[in-house]
Design a protein around this motif. Structure first.
Motif, mmCIF file in Angstrom:
data_model
loop_
_atom_site.group_PDB
_atom_site.id
_atom_site.type_symbol
_atom_site.label_atom_id
_atom_site.label_comp_id
_atom_site.label_asym_id
_atom_site.label_seq_id
_atom_site.Cartn_x
_atom_site.Cartn_y
_atom_site.Cartn_z
ATOM 1 N N ARG A 13 20.488 87.903 -41.651
ATOM 2 C CA ARG A 13 19.899 88.328 -40.375
ATOM 3 C C ARG A 13 19.949 89.853 -40.278
ATOM 4 N N GLN A 14 18.819 90.467 -40.003
ATOM 5 C CA GLN A 14 18.743 91.920 -39.999
ATOM 6 C C GLN A 14 17.652 92.403 -39.047
ATOM 7 N N VAL A 15 17.794 93.660 -38.643
ATOM 8 C CA VAL A 15 16.770 94.296 -37.810
ATOM 9 C C VAL A 15 15.876 95.101 -38.742
ATOM 10 N N LEU A 16 14.571 94.923 -38.612
ATOM 11 C CA LEU A 16 13.631 95.556 -39.533
ATOM 12 C C LEU A 16 12.615 96.386 -38.752
ATOM 13 N N THR A 17 12.306 97.550 -39.298
ATOM 14 C CA THR A 17 11.330 98.437 -38.647
ATOM 15 C C THR A 17 10.564 99.207 -39.709
ATOM 16 N N TRP A 18 9.257 99.304 -39.534
ATOM 17 C CA TRP A 18 8.493 100.303 -40.270
ATOM 18 C C TRP A 18 7.233 100.618 -39.490
ATOM 19 N N ASP A 40 4.150 97.059 -37.872
ATOM 20 C CA ASP A 40 5.501 96.537 -37.708
ATOM 21 C C ASP A 40 5.340 95.179 -37.031
ATOM 22 N N LEU A 41 5.370 94.110 -37.839
ATOM 23 C CA LEU A 41 5.191 92.767 -37.271
ATOM 24 C C LEU A 41 6.516 92.021 -37.237
ATOM 25 N N PHE A 42 7.589 92.786 -37.051
ATOM 26 C CA PHE A 42 8.908 92.188 -36.904
ATOM 27 C C PHE A 42 9.106 91.861 -35.434
ATOM 28 N N PRO A 43 9.961 90.881 -35.149
ATOM 29 C CA PRO A 43 10.052 90.418 -33.761
ATOM 30 C C PRO A 43 10.586 91.465 -32.790
ATOM 31 N N LYS A 44 10.036 91.453 -31.595
ATOM 32 C CA LYS A 44 10.454 92.358 -30.523
ATOM 33 C C LYS A 44 11.010 91.517 -29.385
ATOM 34 N N ASP A 45 11.749 92.176 -28.530
ATOM 35 C CA ASP A 45 12.233 91.509 -27.328
ATOM 36 C C ASP A 45 11.727 92.326 -26.141
ATOM 37 N N GLY A 67 9.554 84.557 -34.006
ATOM 38 C CA GLY A 67 8.621 85.134 -33.039
ATOM 39 C C GLY A 67 9.311 86.155 -32.143
ATOM 40 N N SER A 68 8.521 86.845 -31.348
ATOM 41 C CA SER A 68 9.071 87.806 -30.398
ATOM 42 C C SER A 68 9.546 87.092 -29.148
#
Lengths: 433, 266
Positions: free
Chosen positions: A126-131, A141-146, A187-188
């Motif tokens: 489990r990790q936080v991903l950003t680009w 950046d299609l990593f989940p957002k809150d 998902g976000s």
């Protein structure tokens, strides 16, 4: 969401008292310092974290929501263990949420970073991903957002929701390549009405706790999965990136009339970005093509159409300790004729959604006080979102912050306009250990 | 006749010797002094690492601490350099990385990595005379001010120091009207700098409090900046200094922003 686990009911009071009483006691007694030193010296493990309390209230009346928008106590623990072959990380939050009346254990990160080869880094877990290059605007950046956390005034850290992923990065002289596999779709955290009211297209009105949408989770591992890829090259300061994504829309952009229920239609994205220093500041460009492949022709009104997204940004120092940034962002809907033929003209989206953003940041008092404003404004939707904020570091350990999340709009159905009643003011106190 | 020729020859040799010796003894030009001081202060070895502890004290006596590891690699002596700063304390900035590609004659490239967001942020670098991480040191104190940005004048020579006055060529870009640097004659390390504001009043001092010779290279191991207006100051202590550790250039790339290299881990 998958990242949160509700603790058994009987445990809640215990957890609350623990959170509120134990941590400061431990900290002030100096026990924590000793523990940190011992972990560091004997086990090459760092323990850091914070305890914070935040509160916020709505500034506008929303009959379908509580007046309190935020009220919580949070304890974060962040453990990093340096093993010879890699780094093991565990970051977890204990959250007592007085608005939802829940006690939650939120596992933010649990991953192992290791280096199987000189040219390869792997991070698994489990990790936080950003680009990508946007500032609070995301294309590739299609990593989940809150978004809920973002809108109610939690630390910006919580805008990024974690992914359960395997990330491999290959570094060569020609280019760098990242490949991320998410075996089960993440998902976000979208606005579903439980805390913030939203425009409900099915009902044709704003709804909140009276109509909390449910979605068809995509949770079949190795079947409902995501792949993210990036090619990256730094040419003497000019950063060039190419991106790819294959998975699902991160927010449920499809509606099943039975229920009604939301679902996550398929999505593939291909894009690129460039960033460099220019005109005494930093300029960036980013583009992405969103292929909504479950409805590629745009014929199905219940699935969001394909889009081209574009952004251009520029940031520079305007004066000493004062920085300004500006972005222009475009969502260009494909197959608009198809969409228009079935959409309700009163609430239909535009073919082009233009958004501009401004960021102003002022550092004062030896950079211990930060005053900032981030503003979104869409001239096509005639709506916007202002985020004035302050953050003051009282000491190295203690910080207070506060701000306003101010939504406005001419209509109830536009992106920011729908959240008008969620406009809120918040404060937080955080003690870092 | 032959004898006298020999004497003349020997005499000429002595004279030549005396002349060349005299040349060594003569004061170097101010440009030479400034160049040597720049190399001694910012380009020791081909690369290096150090643990740094900063104690920031404000005008009311309140203190804050910063602990970080700094890595440096010279691409060219007196020219292009790379810096990598890995923060360890305080906890809220732990694992934050600040990276600089320093250039001469154009703006530096700067990046910041925010671990909690996994965000690689590019930072505008136009003003180098802003506080470095909230301390009284400026970015320029950490990475060096381009020697071509000032006019230099040797105003005094003491037994131990050259005293050089520096006047900016573009006064509109800086907050000082001039600054005077005391440069150690033996090591060429700047040991003190005094800045005058636009009204020619002293308002800022940088001083080397302790120096040591490490791997044969004279090195400042403790320095202080004093803000004479507010009364605040910052003390930097440098520990575990090592030179010529063979840092690869690729450490100063995005890869190692996202993942600290072994040399900054313990």
């Amino acid at each position: 969401m998958g990242s949160k686990k509700t603790v058994n009911k009987w445990f809640r009071p215990a957890l609350f008292s623990g959170l509120i009483l134990l941590t400061p006691l431990m900290a002030f007694s100096g026990g924590l310092d000793d523990l940190q030193a011992r972990l560091s010296d004997e086990y090459r493990t760092d323990l850091i974290g914070f305890i914070e309390t935040r509160a916020g209230v709505r500034l506008r009346d929303d009959p379908s929501q509580k007046d309190a928008s935020l009220g919580e106590v949070r304890l974060q623990m962040d453990l990093n263990s340096d093993l010879d072959f890699g780094i093991l990380k565990l970051k977890t939050d204990l959250l007592g949420d007085l608005v939802t009346e829940e006690a939650i254990v939120e596992l933010r990160e649990l991953n192992l970073l290791f280096f199987p080869h000189d040219m390869i880094d792997v991070k698994a877990g489990r990790q936080v991903l950003t680009w990508g290059t946007g500032d609070l605007l995301f294309i590739n950046d299609l990593f989940p957002k809150d978004w809920e956390s973002f809108f109610i005034g939690r630390d910006v850290e919580y805008l990024k929701a974690p992914s359960d992923a395997l990330k491999s990065s290959v570094f060569t002289d020609l280019f760098n390549f990242d490949l991320i596999y998410v075996p089960r779709f993440n998902g976000s955290e979208y606005i579903d009405g439980s805390r913030i009211s939203y425009w409900n297209g099915v009902l044709g009105r704003t709804s909140g706790r009276d109509f909390i949408f449910v979605d068809d989770e995509r949770n079949k591992a190795f079947e409902e999965d995501e792949v993210h890829a990036r090619l990256n090259k730094n040419l003497g300061g000019l950063e060039l990136d190419g991106y790819g994504y294959y998975g699902y829309w991160k927010t449920p952009e499809g509606v099943k009339l039975a229920g009604p229920k939301l679902f996550y239609p398929g999505l593939a994205v291909i894009g690129a970005s460039a960033r460099n220093s220019i005109w005494g500041g930093i300029g960036n460009l980013e583009i992405g093509y969103y292929d909504s492949f479950d409805d590629r022709k745009g014929a199905d009104p219940l699935i969001r159409n394909s889009e081209i997204r574009f952004l251009a940004g520029f940031v520079r120092e305007l004066a000493r300790n004062f920085t300004g940034g500006f972005q222009y962002y475009l969502e260009y809907m494909q197959d608009y004729d198809e969409y228009e033929s079935t959409a309700d003209p009163a609430t239909a989206k535009d073919e082009y959604r233009h958004v501009t953003t401004v960021r102003l940041t002022r550092l004062l008092m030896n950079q211990t006080l930060t005053l900032s404003l981030f503003a979104y404004y869409s001239p096509s939707d005639e709506d916007g979102y202002l985020r004035p904020k302050f953050h003051y570091k009282v000491t190295d350990q203690l910080a207070v912050d506060g701000g306003i999340n101010w939504f406005f709009g001419a209509d109830d159905h536009t992106f920011f306009g729908q959240f008008e009643e969620a406009t809120n003011i918040y404060v937080g106190v955080r003690w870092n250990y | 006749m032959k004898k006298s020729l020999l004497f003349v020859a020997i005499g000429l040799l002595f004279l030549a010797g005396a002349l060349s010796a005299g040349k060594v003894e003569a004061a170097p030009s101010v440009e030479e002094i400034v160049d040597k001081a720049n190399l001694a202060a910012y380009y020791a070895g081909d690369d290096g690492r150090s643990d740094v502890r900063m104690t920031i004290t404000d005008g009311q006596g309140r203190t804050r601490n910063r602990e970080f590891v700094i890595l440096r690699k010279d691409i060219k002596d007196g020219g292009e350099q790379r810096f990598y700063v890995y923060f360890e304390k305080p906890g809220d900035v732990r694992k934050m990385v600040f990276m600089v590609h320093k250039f001469i004659g154009r703006d530096d490239d700067r990046w910041m990595y925010l671990a909690k967001l996994d965000l690689v942020k590019r930072i505008a670098a136009s003003d180098k005379r802003t506080s470095f991480v909230g301390s009284h040191f400026f970015y320029e104190d950490v990475s060096g001010r381009g020697v071509d940005e000032d006019r230099h004048e040797l105003i005094e020579e003491t037994d131990s120091h050259y005293v050089v006055k520096n006047t900016p060529k573009l006064p509109g870009e800086v907050e000082f009207s001039s600054y005077t640097v005391w440069i150690d004659k033996e090591t060429f390390l700047p040991t003190k700098a005094e800045y005058l504001d636009k009204e020619a009043r002293p308002y800022r001092e940088v001083e080397a409090l302790e120096t040591e010779t490490i791997q044969g290279l004279p090195t400042v191991t403790k320095s202080q900046v004093r803000d004479l207006r507010s009364g605040g100051d910052t003390v930097s202590e440098f520990k575990n200094i090592k030179y010529d550790i063979g840092l690869e250039e690729d450490i100063f790339t995005e890869r190692y922003l996202r993942r600290p290299p072994r040399v900054v881990r313990r």
